[in-house]
Scaffold this active site. Structure first.
Site, short mmCIF file in Angstrom:
data_model
loop_
_atom_site.label_atom_id
_atom_site.label_comp_id
_atom_site.label_asym_id
_atom_site.label_seq_id
_atom_site.Cartn_x
_atom_site.Cartn_y
_atom_site.Cartn_z
N HIS A 79 -18.10 42.05 1.32
CA HIS A 79 -17.22 42.84 0.93
C HIS A 79 -16.38 43.01 -0.21
O HIS A 79 -15.98 43.65 -0.58
CB HIS A 79 -16.06 41.35 1.52
CG HIS A 79 -14.43 41.71 1.52
ND1 HIS A 79 -13.57 41.06 2.65
CD2 HIS A 79 -14.11 42.65 1.52
CE1 HIS A 79 -12.18 41.42 1.93
NE2 HIS A 79 -12.58 42.59 1.61
N GLU A 121 -13.11 48.44 -3.59
CA GLU A 121 -13.06 47.30 -4.32
C GLU A 121 -13.15 47.65 -5.65
O GLU A 121 -12.41 46.09 -6.43
CB GLU A 121 -14.67 46.85 -3.69
CG GLU A 121 -14.67 45.98 -2.74
CD GLU A 121 -13.80 44.65 -2.19
OE1 GLU A 121 -13.02 43.86 -3.02
OE2 GLU A 121 -13.00 44.92 -1.82
N HIS A 125 -10.17 45.00 -7.97
CA HIS A 125 -10.75 43.56 -7.98
C HIS A 125 -12.27 43.93 -8.84
O HIS A 125 -12.38 43.47 -10.58
CB HIS A 125 -11.77 43.51 -7.25
CG HIS A 125 -11.18 42.50 -6.16
ND1 HIS A 125 -10.49 41.45 -6.09
CD2 HIS A 125 -10.89 43.21 -4.80
CE1 HIS A 125 -9.58 40.83 -5.20
NE2 HIS A 125 -10.54 42.17 -4.12
#
Length: 228
Positions: A79, A121, A125
């Site tokens: 993930h 992502e 992040h």
């Protein structure tokens, strides 16, 4: 002399007002926020959380996600690899103009099988990791490869009934350095959704920081859906 004094006083007041306005503008300047985001992007965090999604559970709720859920039999997929603070949570959406190129995305699809997820992502992040997109996803690949999946969860053809204690025990048998305080489990509606592991910046397992709580039943069994 009076004219000279008035001129001097007027000039001093003008300079004071300019300095005051400049200070106020500096406090309101969007560049201040950008500087804070940029400092986070240099790597000012404490460790990583590696979030491993159980793909069959995800695909039950997202059958239209063809790229990941088109009957490919995935079990655990990555993930994300999330920069994290010791006190909980972590920086997100840091300032960056970089984007993953096609080659980086293609390589990331081996362990994060959705272009939408790869790009999400990175923006959420990866931009805070202090790395460029290629280096960030190479690090994510190494992190994902460092986990040994228990044999019974590599490609289960039938639903697996388990408990939080039994799943932790299976993960620890497959990864002898793993301890209970290094991971958390997450369930929804009686099914496993995700396993999260805490890693230091060298990708070694480490104790999790604060606010890393398990979200699966403590004693009641739950289901790990089959991969077929």
């Amino acid at each position: 002399m009076r004219s000279l004094a008035r001129a001097f006083l007027t000039g001093a007041v003008t300079l004071l007002l300019a300095a005051t306005c400049g200070s106020a503008l500096a406090r309101r300047s969007p560049h201040k926020h950008a500087d804070r985001d940029a400092s986070a992007a240099t790597g000012s965090y404490d460790y990583y959380v590696m979030a491993l999604s159980w793909s069959p559970t995800y695909c039950q709720a997202h059958p239209d996600e063809e790229e990941q859920c088109g009957h490919k039999g995935y079990g655990f997929v990555l993930h994300g690899l999330w920069p994290q603070y010791e006190g909980g949570n972590g920086p997100q959406r840091c300032t960056s103009d970089a984007e993953p190129d096609r080659r980086t995305v293609a390589q990331a699809l081996a362990f994060m099988p959705s272009r939408r997820l790869v790009n999400h992502e990175w923006r959420t992040h990866g931009t805070c990791s202090g790395l460029d997109p290629a280096a960030y996803f190479q690090l994510a690949d190494r992190a994902f490869a460092s986990l040994q999946v228990p044999t019974e969860l590599k490609a289960p053809r039938r639903d697996v009934q388990t408990t939080a204690n039994d799943l932790r025990a299976a993960l620890k048998r497959a990864n002898p350095a793993l301890r209970d305080d290094m991971l958390s489990l997450h369930c929804s509606q009686g099914e496993l959704v995700e396993v999260r592991l805490c890693l230091d910046k060298d990708l070694a397992l480490r104790r999790c920081g604060k606010r890393m709580r398990t979200g699966c039943p403590v004693s009641a069994p739950f289901t790990i859906p089959a991969t077929n």
